[in-house]
Design an enzyme around this catalytic site. Structure first.
Site, PDB file in Angstrom:
ATOM      1  N   LYS A   1      12.199  54.973  19.493  1.00 51.18           N
ATOM      2  CA  LYS A   1      11.732  55.812  20.329  1.00 51.18           C
ATOM      3  C   LYS A   1      11.957  57.012  19.928  1.00 51.18           C
ATOM      4  O   LYS A   1      11.192  57.785  19.590  1.00 51.18           O
ATOM      5  CB  LYS A   1      11.703  55.991  22.026  1.00 51.18           C
ATOM      6  CG  LYS A   1      11.200  54.270  22.443  1.00 51.18           C
ATOM      7  CD  LYS A   1      11.669  54.470  24.261  1.00 51.18           C
ATOM      8  CE  LYS A   1      10.779  53.323  24.739  1.00 51.18           C
ATOM      9  NZ  LYS A   1      10.902  53.863  26.465  1.00 51.18           N
TER      10      LYS A   1
ATOM     11  N   ASP B   1       6.880  57.298  29.274  1.00 51.34           N
ATOM     12  CA  ASP B   1       9.138  56.794  30.472  1.00 51.34           C
ATOM     13  C   ASP B   1       8.731  56.953  31.543  1.00 51.34           C
ATOM     14  O   ASP B   1       9.400  57.189  32.617  1.00 51.34           O
ATOM     15  CB  ASP B   1       9.673  56.707  29.637  1.00 51.34           C
ATOM     16  CG  ASP B   1       9.893  55.114  28.182  1.00 51.34           C
ATOM     17  OD1 ASP B   1       8.874  53.961  28.771  1.00 51.34           O
ATOM     18  OD2 ASP B   1      10.123  55.305  27.333  1.00 51.34           O
TER      19      ASP B   1
END
Length: 463
Positions: free
Chosen positions: A269, A306
């Protein structure tokens, strides 16, 4: 023939190119603005001036709802992409082509148009502002992209015909990609599906690929969810696993097969950001992590959903003191979400220096990992991988959990982690990682396709 839908800002040539394309395909061309004017008996400028944009958008939705579902070329209004209901209808059983042009070219073309401006800004300022506001939605609208800045109408229509018949990826490139997927040793059904889509004699060149990028990522529920959603919304797409120890390799394979998008998971990420053309999302910039990549018009755009997956399950939560376990990419998204909710956050990590760095980034407190005892937070958020297969340990001891606490575990595989099981036994309120997955995936789908999927639909699929 699948319906062909043309998207793009005013002045990119949707009507002119659509007319030529429909003639060469031997099917009708329908312009949604023209349909609105025909049905209402009024011009678009008159509707905007006297009834306002809200009335125009209602008429636009009606026109789109009545469109044929196949054997037609459709030209859309420039703002149609802003409405998820329109996108759901227009993307269904369709090939979607985004027509793009540089702002200077659009400005020259619009100077010859009788249409009034959309704002009180100068023409150049309006183009820049409106295109920026719609940028995310235009990227979501594109299965294929054609730049019309320097092409004639006939040339642009020919380019679209080539895309429809030949796709964008040469057969030898798709064969090389299939060999890469084989090396990952996916299960037999998935391998057979990829072989058919990438190298099969009857492969559909219009099929778009998406996938989960991680190492490992075999635990992910994303392939199940997204492929079911593709069936539900009639999207000609396939979602698979891009699993490799090198994120650079994954991005290259994705670009090679002209993928539509990637969901990015551990451990990439943060690292993936170096391989993207643009980070479109302020949240992703502040978090320093990307979990969603959208490919559009040759560029890779990064987003972070997220934090929304973490924040939305906490809507209405009344506590103010939170302990965040972990200091990685997911923890950064959690810190962003929690501070956005005006919570007092203390970060604990086994490497205290990482906890301190993340705490300084978001204006939080920090402690060493063993500093949990005596804190008595209202909320505990686990942003470590503890609890995920194969490491099924809980990040906290059972005696550290008090019934006054709410425990939120961001791990979603398994659905009930050891931490969640222990918290429930202690009488704590709990939020499972499945909630994060549902809400962040919903946002991802909207970034990929412009469609707003109800969370109830996602729950039904995952049940």
């Amino acid at each position: 023939m699948r319906r062909v839908v043309l998207f793009g800002y005013r002045g990119t040539g949707k009507t002119a190119i659509g007319t030529v394309l429909s003639r060469r395909l031997g099917v009708p061309f329908l312009d949604t603005d023209a349909l609105i004017e025909q049905k209402s008996g009024r011009t678009i400028p008159d509707i905007f001036k006297n009834d306002g944009e809200e009335r125009f958008r209602a008429l636009e939705r009606e026109a789109i709802a009545g469109l044929p579902t196949h054997d037609v070329v459709v030209g859309t209004g420039g703002g149609v992409v802003m409405d998820p209901e329109n996108m759901e209808r227009l993307r269904r059983d369709s090939v979607c082509v985004l027509l793009a042009a540089d702002p200077a070219t659009i400005g020259r073309r619009l100077a010859k148009s009788p249409r009034p401006p959309l704002t009180s800004l100068t023409p150049d300022e309006e183009i820049a502002q409106v295109m920026s506001r719609r940028r995310r939605q235009y990227a979501a609208s594109a299965d294929f992209c054609v730049d019309t800045s320097t092409t004639s109408t006939e040339e642009a229509a020919g380019r679209i015909l080539s895309l429809l018949k030949e796709g964008t990826v040469p057969p030898q490139v798709q064969e090389a990609a299939f060999r890469w997927f084989v090396a990952d040793a996916p299960g037999a059904p998935e391998l057979q599906r990829l072989e058919s889509l990438l190298t099969g004699p009857d492969r559909d060149v219009q099929t778009r690929f998406l996938g989960i990028a991680g190492y490992p990522c075999s635990h992910s529920k994303s392939p199940l969810l997204f492929n079911r959603l593709f069936e539900r919304y009639h999207l000609n797409c396939h979602y698979t696993r891009f699993e490799d120890p090198s994120v650079a390799t994954i991005l290259q394979v994705a670009r090679d097969i002209d993928a539509k998008g990637l969901s990015v998971t551990i451990p990439f990420k943060r690292a993936v950001m170096a391989y993207l053309d643009e980070i479109d999302d302020d949240a992703a910039q502040q978090i320093g992590a990307v979990n969603t990549v959208v490919f559009s018009c040759g560029a890779a755009h990064g987003w972070n959903t997220d934090w929304l997956g973490i924040q939305k399950p906490l809507t209405g939560f009344s506590g103010t003191r939170a302990v965040l376990l972990g200091a990685g990419g997911v923890a950064a998204a959690a810190a962003y979400a929690l501070t956005n909710l005006d919570m007092e956050v203390t970060i604990l990590n086994r490497t205290p220096e990482k906890a301190r760095t993340l705490a300084e980034q978001f204006g939080c407190r920090w402690r060493a990992w063993n500093g949990f005892d005596g804190m008595n937070p209202d909320l505990v958020v686990n942003a470590t991988s503890l609890g995920m297969q194969p490491d099924t340990r809980s990040p906290l001891r059972d005696d550290q959990l008090k019934k006054e606490m709410t425990v939120f575990d961001l791990v979603y595989t398994p659905p009930v982690t050891p931490l969640i099981a222990a918290a429930r036994k202690a009488g704590c309120a709990t939020i499972t990682g499945t909630e994060v997955f549902i809400h962040q995936a919903r946002e991802q789908f909207r970034l990929f396709f412009g469609i707003d999927v109800p969370d109830t639909t996602i729950r039904e699929i995952l049940a």
